[in-house]
Write an enzyme that holds these catalytic residues in place. Structure first.
Site: not given
Length: 476
Positions: A331, A337, A344
């Site tokens: 992030s 994070k 993905e």
């Protein structure tokens, strides 16, 4: 004669005048392509995806022209000097030495005529150069009369596509899938003793081992891999020798089998002339079959990638039973994070493969009479899917699977709270009593053991003897 002029494809450049049956046209002096390629370049400026992307089709065309020249020489249709020059030039094309001289886009004539002629022109001009002639002179090597001898675009282009697909499957996709399956098998062995909650309908279910769960991923991929291999056998059948409509006009009967023989010797694959050449020109069901099998493989990869990111979700407020490698910051605003980026990327690849398969499947229905004129877009879709799946499998293996770790404490915590362990009680006290125990435990916030003993149907000793999560993963 060379002149300086402004072209429609990239500013001012020195050109030479080439001629074909349509008349004169200016071609960049330093390029090996000729008049027909130039016309296609100027008439089909649609997107910039060319067949040099990943270069499998150009390689296939080069290998085909080499094999065709060898076959024509075997049959006494080409003099040794010209055949030798064409073979050498086509080999250089196959090796990638002239990729910059293949500028044409996917969206051209549906038979691939321009790409076939692009190859004929590049090979002819390079052969002319080898023999000491002048580019564009068509002397002593003519693109149609010599390089395209015994051929039509209608049989050469689908043949080259089949060669390209077969090689990409063999050299690129199969090793990548093998590597991923092997890595999953190794991880299943490593974590085979970890007993965890099974899940169905996204709800808690009876226990499984982590090895069983991971083994199911590799098993699904292995089955899909076998389907791709079986479909790949269909592209070993070649249209070569059918020429324009499947009759073999202007080609000796032995030409197609000899080309297939030379291609097999060159690649190590068992190519053969198709039994029905009319089918190979009018339909491209081999490509449709490969694309469909790739879609099935992609579906297995979607399952794998989604399961991994669900099991790694959290890490504190999700399932959190797997720890994924920390490859990059997740992030730009939330420090620390880490995201399941390999999952993905894989799932995005899968959506593209599904889209390609929709294109290939529909295009495969568009054969009219003796020819399907959607060959280039079908080739592009299949080859892109192969490349994307291969790359995604390698990346997922290297950057995710080999680094997966089990959070054994979190897994044990979830297993202890799993109400579906009550299933082990059902054979002893009946389904209805077992269901009542599970519902009471959930409603009152009790452990399953507490609710079972409180029900009066199960003693503490019975519960400890009957409810064994590890034994539930391998019932007799």
């Amino acid at each position: 004669m060379s002149t300086d002029r402004t072209t429609s494809y990239g500013g001012s450049t020195t050109t030479r005048t080439e001629r074909d049956t349509m008349g004169e046209i200016e071609v960049p002096a330093g390029r090996y392509w000729g008049a027909q390629t130039q016309r296609s370049l100027e008439h089909f400026d649609i997107g910039r995806d060319t067949f040099v992307w990943g270069r499998p089709v150009v390689r296939g065309l080069g290998l085909l022209k080499k094999a065709a020249a060898q076959a024509n020489r075997d049959l006494g249709l080409l003099p040794d000097e010209i055949a030798d020059a064409v073979v050498r030039a086509a080999d250089e094309v196959a090796q990638g030495d002239f990729d910059d001289h293949f500028p044409l886009v996917v969206f051209q004539t549906g038979s691939g005529t321009q790409s076939n002629m692009n190859t004929n022109e590049v090979v002819a001009n390079r052969a002319i150069e080898i023999l000491g002639g002048e580019l564009g002179s068509k002397d002593p090597v003519h693109p149609n009369d010599h390089v395209n001898r015994s051929q039509s675009s209608n049989d050469t282009f689908p043949t080259a596509v089949h060669v390209a697909v077969a090689l990409e499957l063999t050299e690129r996709l199969f090793p990548a899938v093998d590597g991923l399956v092997a890595a999953l098998d190794a991880k299943a062995e490593e974590l085979g003793d970890v007993v965890k909650v099974g899940r169905t309908h996204l709800q808690d279910a009876t226990p499984v081992t982590l090895g069983q769960e991971i083994g199911a991923w590799s098993g699904q991929l292995r089955e899909a891999w076998r389907d791709v291999r079986r479909s790949g056998d269909r592209v070993l059948q070649l249209a070569i020798g059918g020429t324009a409509v499947g009759t073999g006009l202007n080609a000796p009967e032995a030409f197609g089998p000899k080309v297939a023989e030379h291609l097999s010797a060159e690649t190590g694959l068992e190519f053969r002339q198709a039994d029905n050449l009319f089918v190979q020109l009018a339909a491209h069901d081999g490509l449709v079959a490969v694309s469909s099998a790739l879609r099935t493989l992609a579906g297995g990869l979607m399952k794998l990638a989604n399961d991994v990111r669900w099991l790694a979700s959290g890490p504190r407020t999700g399932i959190g039973e797997l720890r994924i490698p920390e490859n990059e910051p997740g992030s730009s605003i939330m420090p620390g994070k880490v995201n399941p980026t390999q999952s993905e990327a894989m799932t995005m690849v899968v959506t593209r493969v599904f889209g390609n398969d929709a294109t290939v499947g529909f295009a495969g229905t568009q054969g009219n009479f003796q020819l399907n004129v959607f060959t280039p877009v079908m080739a592009h879709g299949v080859l892109e899917s192969i490349r994307l799946l291969a790359d995604a499998c390698r990346s997922f293996t290297e950057h995710c699977v080999v680094g997966l770790e089990a959070d054994r404490d979190r897994i044990a915590e979830h297993l202890e709270a799993d109400l579906m362990l009550v299933t082990a009680l059902a054979p002893h006290i009946g389904y209805d009593h077992a269901a009542a125990i599970a519902k009471q435990a959930h409603r009152d916030g009790l452990t399953l053991r507490e609710a079972a003993v409180a029900s009066g149907h199960v003693s503490e000793d019975d519960y400890d003897r009957w409810v064994d999560p590890e034994a539930m993963t391998r019932p007799d």
